[in-house]
Design an enzyme around this catalytic site. Structure first.
Site, PDB file in Angstrom:
ATOM      1  N   LYS A 289       2.222  -7.035  -0.702  1.00  0.00           N
ATOM      2  CA  LYS A 289       2.664  -7.805   0.383  1.00  0.00           C
ATOM      3  C   LYS A 289       3.705  -8.908   0.141  1.00  0.00           C
ATOM      4  O   LYS A 289       3.610  -9.776  -0.647  1.00  0.00           O
ATOM      5  CB  LYS A 289       1.630  -8.337   1.341  1.00  0.00           C
ATOM      6  CG  LYS A 289       0.620  -7.284   2.019  1.00  0.00           C
ATOM      7  CD  LYS A 289      -0.481  -7.932   2.744  1.00  0.00           C
ATOM      8  CE  LYS A 289      -1.375  -7.022   3.554  1.00  0.00           C
ATOM      9  NZ  LYS A 289      -0.864  -6.104   4.573  1.00  0.00           N
ATOM     10  N   ARG A 364      -7.252   3.233   5.860  1.00  0.00           N
ATOM     11  CA  ARG A 364      -7.810   4.415   6.230  1.00  0.00           C
ATOM     12  C   ARG A 364      -8.519   5.253   4.856  1.00  0.00           C
ATOM     13  O   ARG A 364      -9.136   6.194   5.174  1.00  0.00           O
ATOM     14  CB  ARG A 364      -6.384   5.152   6.905  1.00  0.00           C
ATOM     15  CG  ARG A 364      -5.371   5.143   5.550  1.00  0.00           C
ATOM     16  CD  ARG A 364      -3.956   5.481   6.252  1.00  0.00           C
ATOM     17  NE  ARG A 364      -3.669   4.231   6.990  1.00  0.00           N
ATOM     18  CZ  ARG A 364      -2.370   4.171   7.591  1.00  0.00           C
ATOM     19  NH1 ARG A 364      -1.449   5.222   7.772  1.00  0.00           N
ATOM     20  NH2 ARG A 364      -1.822   3.049   8.133  1.00  0.00           N
TER      21      ARG A 364
HETATM   22  N1  BES Z   1      -4.941  -5.324   6.689  1.00  0.00           N
HETATM   23  C1  BES Z   1      -3.719  -4.547   7.167  1.00  0.00           C
HETATM   24  C2  BES Z   1      -3.280  -4.661   8.458  1.00  0.00           C
HETATM   25  C3  BES Z   1      -3.309  -6.025   9.093  1.00  0.00           C
HETATM   26  C4  BES Z   1      -1.918  -6.592   9.338  1.00  0.00           C
HETATM   27  C5  BES Z   1      -4.608  -6.605   9.518  1.00  0.00           C
HETATM   28  C6  BES Z   1      -2.062  -7.857  10.027  1.00  0.00           C
HETATM   29  C7  BES Z   1      -4.442  -7.824  10.136  1.00  0.00           C
HETATM   30  C8  BES Z   1      -3.163  -8.562  10.080  1.00  0.00           C
HETATM   31  C9  BES Z   1      -3.442  -3.255   6.623  1.00  0.00           C
HETATM   32  O1  BES Z   1      -4.092  -2.649   5.256  1.00  0.00           O
HETATM   33  C10 BES Z   1      -2.117  -2.831   6.325  1.00  0.00           C
HETATM   34  O2  BES Z   1      -1.620  -3.553   5.327  1.00  0.00           O
HETATM   35  N2  BES Z   1      -1.539  -2.018   7.080  1.00  0.00           N
HETATM   36  C11 BES Z   1      -0.058  -1.597   7.039  1.00  0.00           C
HETATM   37  C12 BES Z   1       0.118  -0.164   7.163  1.00  0.00           C
HETATM   38  C13 BES Z   1       1.248   0.291   6.486  1.00  0.00           C
HETATM   39  C14 BES Z   1       1.583   0.250   5.312  1.00  0.00           C
HETATM   40  C15 BES Z   1       1.355   1.750   6.983  1.00  0.00           C
HETATM   41  C16 BES Z   1       0.536  -2.142   8.049  1.00  0.00           C
HETATM   42  O3  BES Z   1       0.304  -2.524   9.248  1.00  0.00           O
HETATM   43  O4  BES Z   1       1.959  -2.626   7.952  1.00  0.00           O
HETATM   44 MN    MN Z   2      -3.097  -3.084   3.456  1.00  0.00          MN
END
Ligand code: BES
Ligand code: MN
Ligand code: ZN
Length: 510
Positions: A289, A364
Protein backbone atom coordinates in the site's frame (compact mmCIF):
# COMPACT_ATOMS: atom_id res chain seq x y z
CA UNK A 1 11.00 -21.14 25.64
CA UNK A 2 9.80 -17.79 24.38
CA UNK A 3 7.07 -18.79 21.94
CA UNK A 4 7.51 -15.59 19.95
CA UNK A 5 11.31 -15.26 19.61
CA UNK A 6 10.97 -12.73 16.80
CA UNK A 7 8.68 -10.45 18.83
CA UNK A 8 9.96 -7.88 21.30
CA UNK A 9 6.47 -7.15 22.52
CA UNK A 10 4.46 -9.57 24.61
CA UNK A 11 0.86 -10.33 23.65
CA UNK A 12 -1.20 -7.87 25.69
CA UNK A 13 -4.58 -9.20 24.87
CA UNK A 14 -6.26 -10.98 27.72
CA UNK A 15 -10.04 -11.11 27.61
CA UNK A 16 -10.60 -12.19 31.21
CA UNK A 17 -10.86 -10.34 33.45
CA UNK A 18 -11.92 -7.56 31.14
CA UNK A 19 -8.92 -5.32 30.61
CA UNK A 20 -10.99 -2.25 30.19
CA UNK A 21 -12.69 -1.37 33.48
CA UNK A 22 -15.20 0.53 31.33
CA UNK A 23 -16.66 -2.84 30.46
CA UNK A 24 -17.48 -3.72 34.05
CA UNK A 25 -20.47 -1.43 34.41
CA UNK A 26 -23.12 -2.52 36.91
CA UNK A 27 -26.58 -1.74 35.55
CA UNK A 28 -29.44 -1.71 38.05
CA UNK A 29 -33.16 -1.09 37.71
CA UNK A 30 -34.42 0.96 40.67
CA UNK A 31 -37.70 2.43 41.92
CA UNK A 32 -36.05 5.61 43.11
CA UNK A 33 -32.74 7.19 42.22
CA UNK A 34 -30.41 7.31 45.15
CA UNK A 35 -28.92 10.50 46.47
CA UNK A 36 -25.49 8.80 46.28
CA UNK A 37 -25.35 9.11 42.51
CA UNK A 38 -22.97 11.59 40.90
CA UNK A 39 -25.44 12.66 38.26
CA UNK A 40 -29.00 11.95 37.17
CA UNK A 41 -29.97 12.24 33.52
CA UNK A 42 -33.50 13.54 33.09
CA UNK A 43 -35.31 13.22 29.77
CA UNK A 44 -36.61 16.56 28.47
CA UNK A 45 -39.05 16.87 25.58
CA UNK A 46 -38.91 19.89 23.24
CA UNK A 47 -41.11 22.59 24.81
CA UNK A 48 -41.97 19.99 27.47
CA UNK A 49 -42.57 20.27 31.18
CA UNK A 50 -39.43 19.95 33.24
CA UNK A 51 -39.66 17.79 36.40
CA UNK A 52 -39.84 20.04 39.46
CA UNK A 53 -36.71 18.50 41.03
CA UNK A 54 -34.54 20.29 38.47
CA UNK A 55 -35.62 23.63 39.90
CA UNK A 56 -35.94 25.31 36.51
CA UNK A 57 -38.61 25.46 33.82
CA UNK A 58 -38.20 24.85 30.10
CA UNK A 59 -37.91 28.57 29.33
CA UNK A 60 -34.91 28.76 31.68
CA UNK A 61 -33.21 25.80 29.99
CA UNK A 62 -33.98 27.39 26.62
CA UNK A 63 -32.03 30.52 27.62
CA UNK A 64 -28.84 28.45 27.25
CA UNK A 65 -29.84 27.30 23.78
CA UNK A 66 -31.28 24.02 25.03
CA UNK A 67 -34.13 22.96 22.74
CA UNK A 68 -34.78 19.36 23.80
CA UNK A 69 -33.54 17.97 20.48
CA UNK A 70 -32.48 14.33 20.69
CA UNK A 71 -29.08 13.94 22.33
CA UNK A 72 -28.74 17.56 23.50
CA UNK A 73 -27.44 17.80 27.06
CA UNK A 74 -27.15 20.47 29.74
CA UNK A 75 -25.54 19.94 33.14
CA UNK A 76 -27.37 21.50 36.13
CA UNK A 77 -25.19 21.30 39.25
CA UNK A 78 -27.05 21.19 42.58
CA UNK A 79 -26.00 22.57 45.95
CA UNK A 80 -26.60 19.17 47.55
CA UNK A 81 -26.93 15.68 46.12
CA UNK A 82 -26.50 14.54 42.53
CA UNK A 83 -26.21 16.99 39.67
CA UNK A 84 -28.92 16.84 37.04
CA UNK A 85 -28.20 16.44 33.38
CA UNK A 86 -31.04 17.57 31.14
CA UNK A 87 -31.12 15.24 28.12
CA UNK A 88 -33.17 16.14 25.06
CA UNK A 89 -35.25 13.29 23.66
CA UNK A 90 -36.48 15.02 20.49
CA UNK A 91 -39.94 15.10 18.95
CA UNK A 92 -42.30 12.24 19.83
CA UNK A 93 -42.41 10.78 16.30
CA UNK A 94 -38.64 10.24 16.30
CA UNK A 95 -38.48 8.31 19.56
CA UNK A 96 -37.38 4.84 18.48
CA UNK A 97 -35.18 2.19 20.07
CA UNK A 98 -32.28 3.48 17.97
CA UNK A 99 -32.83 7.07 19.06
CA UNK A 100 -33.06 6.03 22.73
CA UNK A 101 -29.76 4.13 22.42
CA UNK A 102 -28.16 7.28 21.03
CA UNK A 103 -29.83 9.60 23.56
CA UNK A 104 -28.39 7.46 26.36
CA UNK A 105 -24.99 7.40 24.61
CA UNK A 106 -25.05 11.22 24.48
CA UNK A 107 -25.98 11.35 28.17
CA UNK A 108 -23.27 8.86 29.19
CA UNK A 109 -20.67 10.93 27.32
CA UNK A 110 -21.92 14.24 28.74
CA UNK A 111 -21.50 12.52 32.14
CA UNK A 112 -17.97 11.39 31.24
CA UNK A 113 -16.53 12.86 34.46
CA UNK A 114 -18.86 10.74 36.59
CA UNK A 115 -18.73 7.07 37.49
CA UNK A 116 -22.15 6.61 39.17
CA UNK A 117 -24.97 7.76 36.98
CA UNK A 118 -28.72 7.37 36.96
CA UNK A 119 -31.36 7.96 34.32
CA UNK A 120 -35.00 9.00 34.53
CA UNK A 121 -36.91 8.78 31.24
CA UNK A 122 -40.32 9.35 32.94
CA UNK A 123 -42.25 7.65 30.15
CA UNK A 124 -40.91 9.68 27.23
CA UNK A 125 -40.20 6.65 25.00
CA UNK A 126 -43.23 4.60 23.85
CA UNK A 127 -41.31 1.32 23.63
CA UNK A 128 -41.65 -2.09 25.24
CA UNK A 129 -40.08 -2.04 28.71
CA UNK A 130 -37.66 -4.79 27.74
CA UNK A 131 -36.48 -2.78 24.72
CA UNK A 132 -36.03 0.26 26.95
CA UNK A 133 -33.81 -1.70 29.34
CA UNK A 134 -31.81 -3.22 26.51
CA UNK A 135 -31.02 -0.06 24.58
CA UNK A 136 -30.25 1.99 27.71
CA UNK A 137 -27.66 -0.60 28.74
CA UNK A 138 -26.24 -0.74 25.22
CA UNK A 139 -26.08 3.03 24.80
CA UNK A 140 -24.24 3.62 28.06
CA UNK A 141 -21.83 0.67 27.86
CA UNK A 142 -20.98 1.28 24.20
CA UNK A 143 -20.56 5.05 24.63
CA UNK A 144 -18.28 4.81 27.68
CA UNK A 145 -16.00 2.24 26.03
CA UNK A 146 -12.35 3.27 25.81
CA UNK A 147 -9.33 1.28 24.69
CA UNK A 148 -6.90 1.92 27.54
CA UNK A 149 -4.67 -1.10 28.29
CA UNK A 150 -1.55 0.48 26.78
CA UNK A 151 -1.84 3.84 28.58
CA UNK A 152 -0.09 4.42 31.90
CA UNK A 153 -2.66 7.06 32.80
CA UNK A 154 -5.83 6.69 30.74
CA UNK A 155 -7.34 9.79 32.44
CA UNK A 156 -10.90 8.72 31.66
CA UNK A 157 -13.32 8.07 34.50
CA UNK A 158 -14.69 4.53 34.11
CA UNK A 159 -18.44 4.07 34.39
CA UNK A 160 -19.04 2.00 37.52
CA UNK A 161 -22.80 1.98 37.80
CA UNK A 162 -25.89 2.95 35.88
CA UNK A 163 -29.23 3.08 37.70
CA UNK A 164 -32.37 3.06 35.60
CA UNK A 165 -35.54 4.43 37.18
CA UNK A 166 -38.57 2.22 36.45
CA UNK A 167 -42.05 1.77 37.92
CA UNK A 168 -42.23 -1.27 40.19
CA UNK A 169 -44.53 -3.07 37.75
CA UNK A 170 -42.04 -2.61 34.90
CA UNK A 171 -38.89 -3.52 36.81
CA UNK A 172 -38.78 -7.16 35.78
CA UNK A 173 -39.20 -6.48 32.05
CA UNK A 174 -36.66 -3.64 32.14
CA UNK A 175 -34.21 -5.89 34.02
CA UNK A 176 -34.57 -8.63 31.40
CA UNK A 177 -33.85 -6.09 28.68
CA UNK A 178 -30.85 -4.77 30.60
CA UNK A 179 -29.38 -8.24 30.79
CA UNK A 180 -29.76 -8.66 27.04
CA UNK A 181 -28.29 -5.20 26.38
CA UNK A 182 -25.30 -5.97 28.60
CA UNK A 183 -24.58 -9.18 26.70
CA UNK A 184 -24.81 -7.42 23.34
CA UNK A 185 -22.73 -4.41 24.34
CA UNK A 186 -20.05 -6.46 26.04
CA UNK A 187 -19.73 -8.64 22.95
CA UNK A 188 -19.37 -5.52 20.77
CA UNK A 189 -16.75 -4.16 23.19
CA UNK A 190 -14.81 -7.43 22.94
CA UNK A 191 -14.76 -6.99 19.14
CA UNK A 192 -13.58 -3.40 19.67
CA UNK A 193 -10.81 -4.48 22.03
CA UNK A 194 -9.60 -7.07 19.52
CA UNK A 195 -9.61 -4.63 16.61
CA UNK A 196 -8.02 -1.80 18.60
CA UNK A 197 -5.16 -4.01 19.80
CA UNK A 198 -1.94 -3.30 17.84
CA UNK A 199 -0.91 -5.97 15.33
CA UNK A 200 2.28 -6.85 17.21
CA UNK A 201 0.23 -7.48 20.34
CA UNK A 202 -2.33 -9.69 18.66
CA UNK A 203 -1.03 -12.08 16.02
CA UNK A 204 -3.05 -14.83 14.36
CA UNK A 205 -1.56 -17.24 16.90
CA UNK A 206 -2.58 -14.96 19.77
CA UNK A 207 -6.12 -14.70 18.38
CA UNK A 208 -6.30 -18.51 18.36
CA UNK A 209 -5.37 -18.47 22.06
CA UNK A 210 -7.99 -15.80 22.77
CA UNK A 211 -10.63 -17.86 20.96
CA UNK A 212 -9.82 -20.91 23.07
CA UNK A 213 -10.07 -18.84 26.24
CA UNK A 214 -13.31 -17.00 25.44
CA UNK A 215 -14.79 -20.09 23.80
CA UNK A 216 -14.31 -22.08 27.01
CA UNK A 217 -15.97 -19.32 29.01
CA UNK A 218 -19.01 -19.20 26.70
CA UNK A 219 -19.84 -22.83 25.97
CA UNK A 220 -18.27 -23.03 22.51
CA UNK A 221 -16.31 -25.87 20.96
CA UNK A 222 -13.14 -24.31 19.57
CA UNK A 223 -10.60 -25.82 17.22
CA UNK A 224 -7.54 -23.91 16.06
CA UNK A 225 -5.79 -25.09 12.88
CA UNK A 226 -2.09 -24.29 12.53
CA UNK A 227 -0.04 -24.00 9.35
CA UNK A 228 0.59 -27.73 9.00
CA UNK A 229 -3.10 -28.49 9.43
CA UNK A 230 -4.00 -25.79 6.90
CA UNK A 231 -1.64 -27.44 4.41
CA UNK A 232 -3.45 -30.73 5.05
CA UNK A 233 -6.82 -29.00 4.55
CA UNK A 234 -5.62 -27.46 1.28
CA UNK A 235 -6.34 -23.89 2.36
CA UNK A 236 -4.13 -22.37 -0.34
CA UNK A 237 -5.74 -18.95 -0.07
CA UNK A 238 -4.92 -18.45 3.60
CA UNK A 239 -1.48 -20.02 3.12
CA UNK A 240 -0.76 -17.92 0.02
CA UNK A 241 -1.57 -14.68 1.84
CA UNK A 242 0.52 -15.83 4.79
CA UNK A 243 3.54 -16.75 2.64
CA UNK A 244 5.33 -13.44 3.20
CA UNK A 245 4.96 -13.42 6.98
CA UNK A 246 7.15 -14.68 9.80
CA UNK A 247 3.91 -15.24 11.72
CA UNK A 248 2.01 -18.49 11.28
CA UNK A 249 -1.58 -18.35 10.01
CA UNK A 250 -4.50 -19.74 11.98
CA UNK A 251 -7.93 -20.94 10.99
CA UNK A 252 -10.16 -20.77 14.04
CA UNK A 253 -13.35 -22.78 14.08
CA UNK A 254 -15.98 -22.26 16.75
CA UNK A 255 -19.18 -24.19 17.19
CA UNK A 256 -22.26 -23.26 19.15
CA UNK A 257 -25.05 -25.79 19.67
CA UNK A 258 -28.21 -24.88 21.58
CA UNK A 259 -28.80 -26.64 24.87
CA UNK A 260 -31.63 -26.82 27.39
CA UNK A 261 -31.49 -25.42 30.92
CA UNK A 262 -29.62 -28.55 32.10
CA UNK A 263 -27.04 -28.20 29.34
CA UNK A 264 -28.33 -31.13 27.24
CA UNK A 265 -28.24 -30.52 23.47
CA UNK A 266 -31.57 -29.59 21.89
CA UNK A 267 -32.51 -29.81 18.21
CA UNK A 268 -31.43 -26.52 16.58
CA UNK A 269 -34.04 -24.60 14.59
CA UNK A 270 -31.47 -24.11 11.82
CA UNK A 271 -27.73 -24.15 11.12
CA UNK A 272 -25.93 -20.94 10.25
CA UNK A 273 -22.27 -20.65 9.21
CA UNK A 274 -20.34 -17.43 9.85
CA UNK A 275 -17.05 -16.52 8.18
CA UNK A 276 -14.80 -13.64 9.28
CA UNK A 277 -11.84 -11.99 7.54
CA UNK A 278 -8.96 -11.97 10.00
CA UNK A 279 -6.11 -10.06 8.38
CA UNK A 280 -4.18 -9.06 11.50
CA UNK A 281 -2.38 -6.36 9.49
CA UNK A 282 -2.82 -5.63 5.81
CA UNK A 283 0.31 -4.06 4.34
CA UNK A 284 -0.89 -4.95 0.84
CA UNK A 285 1.87 -7.55 0.52
CA UNK A 286 4.02 -7.25 -2.61
CA UNK A 287 1.35 -4.83 -3.93
CA UNK A 288 2.46 -2.69 -0.99
CA UNK A 289 0.00 0.00 0.00
CA UNK A 290 1.32 3.52 -0.74
CA UNK A 291 1.96 5.74 2.29
CA UNK A 292 -1.37 7.01 3.64
CA UNK A 293 -2.67 7.78 7.13
CA UNK A 294 -5.50 5.32 6.52
CA UNK A 295 -3.04 2.47 6.80
CA UNK A 296 -2.85 2.87 10.54
CA UNK A 297 -6.33 1.39 10.38
CA UNK A 298 -5.11 -1.77 8.68
CA UNK A 299 -4.55 -3.29 12.11
CA UNK A 300 -8.36 -3.48 12.03
CA UNK A 301 -8.43 -5.63 8.91
CA UNK A 302 -9.46 -8.43 11.26
CA UNK A 303 -12.61 -6.58 12.36
CA UNK A 304 -14.79 -9.16 10.59
CA UNK A 305 -13.17 -12.04 12.48
CA UNK A 306 -13.43 -10.02 15.70
CA UNK A 307 -17.16 -9.43 15.14
CA UNK A 308 -17.77 -13.14 14.51
CA UNK A 309 -15.76 -14.27 17.55
CA UNK A 310 -17.46 -11.69 19.74
CA UNK A 311 -20.92 -12.61 18.43
CA UNK A 312 -20.27 -16.28 19.21
CA UNK A 313 -19.60 -15.40 22.86
CA UNK A 314 -23.20 -14.14 23.26
CA UNK A 315 -25.15 -17.08 21.86
CA UNK A 316 -25.32 -19.37 24.84
CA UNK A 317 -26.03 -16.49 27.26
CA UNK A 318 -28.98 -15.56 25.03
CA UNK A 319 -30.14 -19.19 24.53
CA UNK A 320 -29.92 -18.76 20.77
CA UNK A 321 -31.98 -21.55 19.10
CA UNK A 322 -29.82 -21.65 15.93
CA UNK A 323 -26.68 -23.79 15.72
CA UNK A 324 -23.79 -21.65 14.51
CA UNK A 325 -20.42 -22.69 13.10
CA UNK A 326 -17.81 -19.96 12.69
CA UNK A 327 -14.62 -19.82 10.66
CA UNK A 328 -12.05 -17.09 11.30
CA UNK A 329 -9.32 -16.80 8.69
CA UNK A 330 -6.32 -15.24 10.36
CA UNK A 331 -2.94 -14.08 9.07
CA UNK A 332 -1.18 -10.86 8.34
CA UNK A 333 -0.47 -9.82 4.75
CA UNK A 334 3.22 -8.97 4.43
CA UNK A 335 5.79 -8.45 1.67
CA UNK A 336 9.05 -10.41 1.83
CA UNK A 337 11.27 -12.73 -0.15
CA UNK A 338 8.89 -15.58 0.53
CA UNK A 339 5.69 -13.64 -0.24
CA UNK A 340 3.23 -14.62 -2.93
CA UNK A 341 4.01 -12.46 -5.97
CA UNK A 342 1.87 -11.17 -8.82
CA UNK A 343 1.19 -13.89 -11.34
CA UNK A 344 1.46 -16.65 -8.77
CA UNK A 345 -1.37 -19.16 -8.84
CA UNK A 346 -2.85 -20.48 -5.60
CA UNK A 347 -4.99 -23.58 -5.22
CA UNK A 348 -7.84 -22.98 -2.80
CA UNK A 349 -9.71 -25.51 -0.67
CA UNK A 350 -11.80 -27.52 -3.13
CA UNK A 351 -9.23 -27.23 -5.92
CA UNK A 352 -10.07 -23.91 -7.61
CA UNK A 353 -6.94 -22.19 -8.92
CA UNK A 354 -6.56 -18.41 -8.52
CA UNK A 355 -4.18 -16.15 -10.35
CA UNK A 356 -3.01 -13.44 -7.94
CA UNK A 357 -2.96 -10.19 -9.90
CA UNK A 358 -2.82 -8.00 -6.80
CA UNK A 359 -1.66 -9.21 -3.40
CA UNK A 360 -3.68 -6.42 -1.74
CA UNK A 361 -6.88 -8.19 -2.80
CA UNK A 362 -6.08 -10.76 -0.11
CA UNK A 363 -9.37 -10.83 1.80
CA UNK A 364 -11.22 -12.75 -0.90
CA UNK A 365 -8.41 -15.35 -0.97
CA UNK A 366 -8.61 -16.18 2.73
CA UNK A 367 -12.41 -15.98 2.81
CA UNK A 368 -12.88 -18.37 -0.10
CA UNK A 369 -11.11 -21.25 1.66
CA UNK A 370 -13.52 -20.73 4.55
CA UNK A 371 -16.59 -20.44 2.31
CA UNK A 372 -15.69 -23.83 0.82
CA UNK A 373 -15.16 -25.33 4.30
CA UNK A 374 -18.46 -23.82 5.45
CA UNK A 375 -20.30 -25.11 2.36
CA UNK A 376 -19.04 -28.63 3.05
CA UNK A 377 -21.12 -28.61 6.23
CA UNK A 378 -24.29 -27.89 4.22
CA UNK A 379 -25.56 -25.15 6.57
CA UNK A 380 -28.90 -23.47 5.90
CA UNK A 381 -27.05 -20.23 5.18
CA UNK A 382 -23.59 -18.69 5.19
CA UNK A 383 -22.91 -15.10 6.23
CA UNK A 384 -19.44 -13.65 5.88
CA UNK A 385 -18.21 -10.34 7.26
CA UNK A 386 -15.07 -8.63 6.05
CA UNK A 387 -13.25 -5.32 5.79
CA UNK A 388 -13.05 -6.18 2.14
CA UNK A 389 -12.95 -3.17 -0.18
CA UNK A 390 -12.14 0.52 -0.16
CA UNK A 391 -14.91 0.69 -2.76
CA UNK A 392 -17.57 -0.16 -0.16
CA UNK A 393 -16.26 2.68 1.99
CA UNK A 394 -16.21 5.08 -0.97
CA UNK A 395 -19.80 4.17 -1.86
CA UNK A 396 -21.41 4.16 1.61
CA UNK A 397 -19.10 5.98 4.02
CA UNK A 398 -18.50 5.14 7.66
CA UNK A 399 -22.10 4.67 8.82
CA UNK A 400 -23.44 2.08 6.40
CA UNK A 401 -21.91 -1.23 5.37
CA UNK A 402 -22.56 -3.03 2.09
CA UNK A 403 -24.52 -6.27 1.88
CA UNK A 404 -24.53 -8.50 -1.18
CA UNK A 405 -25.41 -12.12 -1.70
CA UNK A 406 -27.09 -14.84 -3.71
CA UNK A 407 -30.27 -15.14 -1.66
CA UNK A 408 -32.70 -12.30 -0.99
CA UNK A 409 -34.17 -14.11 2.02
CA UNK A 410 -30.86 -14.16 3.89
CA UNK A 411 -30.04 -10.60 2.79
CA UNK A 412 -33.44 -9.41 4.05
CA UNK A 413 -32.88 -11.13 7.40
CA UNK A 414 -29.51 -9.38 7.71
CA UNK A 415 -31.17 -6.05 6.87
CA UNK A 416 -33.88 -6.68 9.50
CA UNK A 417 -31.20 -7.39 12.12
CA UNK A 418 -29.27 -4.29 11.08
CA UNK A 419 -32.38 -2.21 11.74
CA UNK A 420 -32.83 -3.76 15.18
CA UNK A 421 -29.23 -3.04 16.16
CA UNK A 422 -28.77 0.28 14.31
CA UNK A 423 -25.82 -1.14 12.38
CA UNK A 424 -26.98 0.11 9.01
CA UNK A 425 -26.38 -1.97 5.89
CA UNK A 426 -27.36 -1.28 2.28
CA UNK A 427 -27.68 -3.82 -0.49
CA UNK A 428 -25.48 -3.52 -3.57
CA UNK A 429 -26.20 -5.63 -6.65
CA UNK A 430 -24.38 -8.89 -7.32
CA UNK A 431 -24.23 -8.04 -11.02
CA UNK A 432 -23.35 -11.41 -12.55
CA UNK A 433 -22.39 -9.95 -15.93
CA UNK A 434 -19.29 -8.43 -14.27
CA UNK A 435 -18.01 -11.89 -13.37
CA UNK A 436 -16.03 -12.10 -16.63
CA UNK A 437 -13.71 -9.39 -15.29
CA UNK A 438 -12.36 -12.07 -12.97
CA UNK A 439 -11.48 -14.46 -15.78
CA UNK A 440 -7.81 -15.49 -15.86
CA UNK A 441 -5.69 -16.65 -18.79
CA UNK A 442 -3.85 -19.19 -16.67
CA UNK A 443 -6.11 -20.14 -13.74
CA UNK A 444 -9.80 -20.77 -12.98
CA UNK A 445 -10.27 -17.23 -11.67
CA UNK A 446 -8.17 -14.12 -10.93
CA UNK A 447 -8.41 -12.00 -7.78
CA UNK A 448 -8.70 -8.63 -9.57
CA UNK A 449 -11.38 -7.13 -11.79
CA UNK A 450 -11.65 -3.72 -13.43
CA UNK A 451 -11.64 -0.28 -11.87
CA UNK A 452 -15.34 0.03 -11.14
CA UNK A 453 -17.81 -1.59 -8.74
CA UNK A 454 -15.03 -2.95 -6.53
CA UNK A 455 -17.36 -4.16 -3.78
CA UNK A 456 -19.50 -6.07 -6.28
CA UNK A 457 -16.44 -7.60 -8.00
CA UNK A 458 -15.09 -8.81 -4.64
CA UNK A 459 -18.49 -10.33 -3.80
CA UNK A 460 -18.66 -12.02 -7.22
CA UNK A 461 -15.34 -13.67 -6.43
CA UNK A 462 -16.73 -14.98 -3.14
CA UNK A 463 -19.97 -16.12 -4.81
CA UNK A 464 -18.02 -18.75 -6.76
CA UNK A 465 -17.22 -20.57 -3.50
CA UNK A 466 -20.61 -20.87 -1.79
CA UNK A 467 -22.26 -23.00 -4.49
CA UNK A 468 -26.04 -23.04 -4.09
CA UNK A 469 -26.06 -22.33 -0.36
CA UNK A 470 -28.00 -19.18 0.59
CA UNK A 471 -25.33 -16.59 1.35
CA UNK A 472 -24.95 -12.97 2.37
CA UNK A 473 -21.72 -10.98 2.50
CA UNK A 474 -21.18 -7.90 4.67
CA UNK A 475 -18.42 -5.51 3.55
CA UNK A 476 -17.57 -3.47 6.65
CA UNK A 477 -14.47 -1.65 5.35
CA UNK A 478 -16.09 1.75 5.93
CA UNK A 479 -17.82 1.02 9.22
CA UNK A 480 -15.05 -0.78 11.12
CA UNK A 481 -13.84 2.42 12.77
CA UNK A 482 -14.66 6.08 13.42
CA UNK A 483 -12.31 9.01 14.01
CA UNK A 484 -14.42 10.57 16.78
CA UNK A 485 -17.15 9.53 19.21
CA UNK A 486 -20.54 9.56 17.59
CA UNK A 487 -23.86 7.99 18.63
CA UNK A 488 -23.21 4.48 20.02
CA UNK A 489 -19.84 4.43 18.24
CA UNK A 490 -16.79 5.24 20.33
CA UNK A 491 -13.63 6.56 18.71
CA UNK A 492 -11.59 3.75 17.19
CA UNK A 493 -12.91 0.30 16.34
CA UNK A 494 -16.73 0.24 16.35
CA UNK A 495 -17.36 -3.50 16.76
CA UNK A 496 -19.71 -3.07 13.80
CA UNK A 497 -21.60 -6.22 12.91
CA UNK A 498 -21.24 -7.96 16.27
CA UNK A 499 -24.75 -7.13 17.48
CA UNK A 500 -26.16 -7.61 13.98
CA UNK A 501 -24.77 -11.16 13.75
CA UNK A 502 -26.09 -12.01 17.22
CA UNK A 503 -29.56 -10.75 16.31
CA UNK A 504 -29.42 -12.62 12.99
CA UNK A 505 -28.42 -15.89 14.66
CA UNK A 506 -31.17 -15.52 17.26
CA UNK A 507 -33.91 -14.82 14.72
CA UNK A 508 -32.64 -16.84 11.76
CA UNK A 509 -35.29 -18.68 9.72
CA UNK A 510 -34.24 -21.12 7.02
N1 BES B 1 -8.36 -4.33 3.72
C1 BES B 1 -8.48 -3.71 2.46
C2 BES B 1 -9.79 -2.93 2.31
C3 BES B 1 -9.98 -1.75 3.21
C4 BES B 1 -9.74 -0.48 2.76
C5 BES B 1 -10.49 -1.92 4.48
C6 BES B 1 -9.96 0.61 3.58
C7 BES B 1 -10.70 -0.82 5.30
C8 BES B 1 -10.44 0.43 4.87
C9 BES B 1 -8.46 -4.77 1.36
O1 BES B 1 -7.66 -5.88 1.61
C10 BES B 1 -7.89 -4.13 0.14
O2 BES B 1 -6.75 -3.78 0.16
N2 BES B 1 -8.71 -4.02 -0.90
C11 BES B 1 -8.31 -3.45 -2.14
C12 BES B 1 -8.77 -4.38 -3.24
C13 BES B 1 -8.21 -4.04 -4.58
C14 BES B 1 -6.71 -4.28 -4.61
C15 BES B 1 -8.90 -4.91 -5.62
C16 BES B 1 -8.98 -2.09 -2.26
O3 BES B 1 -10.12 -1.94 -1.83
O4 BES B 1 -8.33 -1.19 -2.77
MN1 MN C 1 -5.65 -5.62 1.07
ZN1 ZN D 1 -7.42 -6.36 3.59
Amino acid sequence: MNPRPHKLIPPTFSPTPSRSPENAVGVLVVSDLSSNLDVIGVAIEPEGTVPAALGVDFATLARTGFTGDAGQTLLLPQQNGPSYLAVGVGAADGRTAASLRDVVAAFARAAAKFSRIGIDLHGTFPLAQETIGQVIAEGAILARYRYTPLKADPKNVPLVSLDILAAAGDAQAVTEGVRRGEILARAANLARDLANTPPGHLTATDLGDVAIEVGAAHGLAVEVFDKQQLIELGCGGLLGVNAGSVEEPRMIQLRYTPTDAEGAPVEPTAHLALVGKGIMYDSGGISLKPSDPMHLAMKMDMAGAAAVLAAMTALSDLSCPTAVTAFLMCTDNMPSGSATVLGDVLTLRGGTTVEVKNTDAEGRLVLSDALVLASEEQPDAIVDIATLTGAAMMALGTKTAAVLGNDQGVIDQAIASSKATDESIWQLPLERSYRKQLDSDVADISNMGGRFAGATIAALFLADFVGEIPWAHLDIAGTMQVDADESWRSKGATGFGTRLLIDLAENFQK
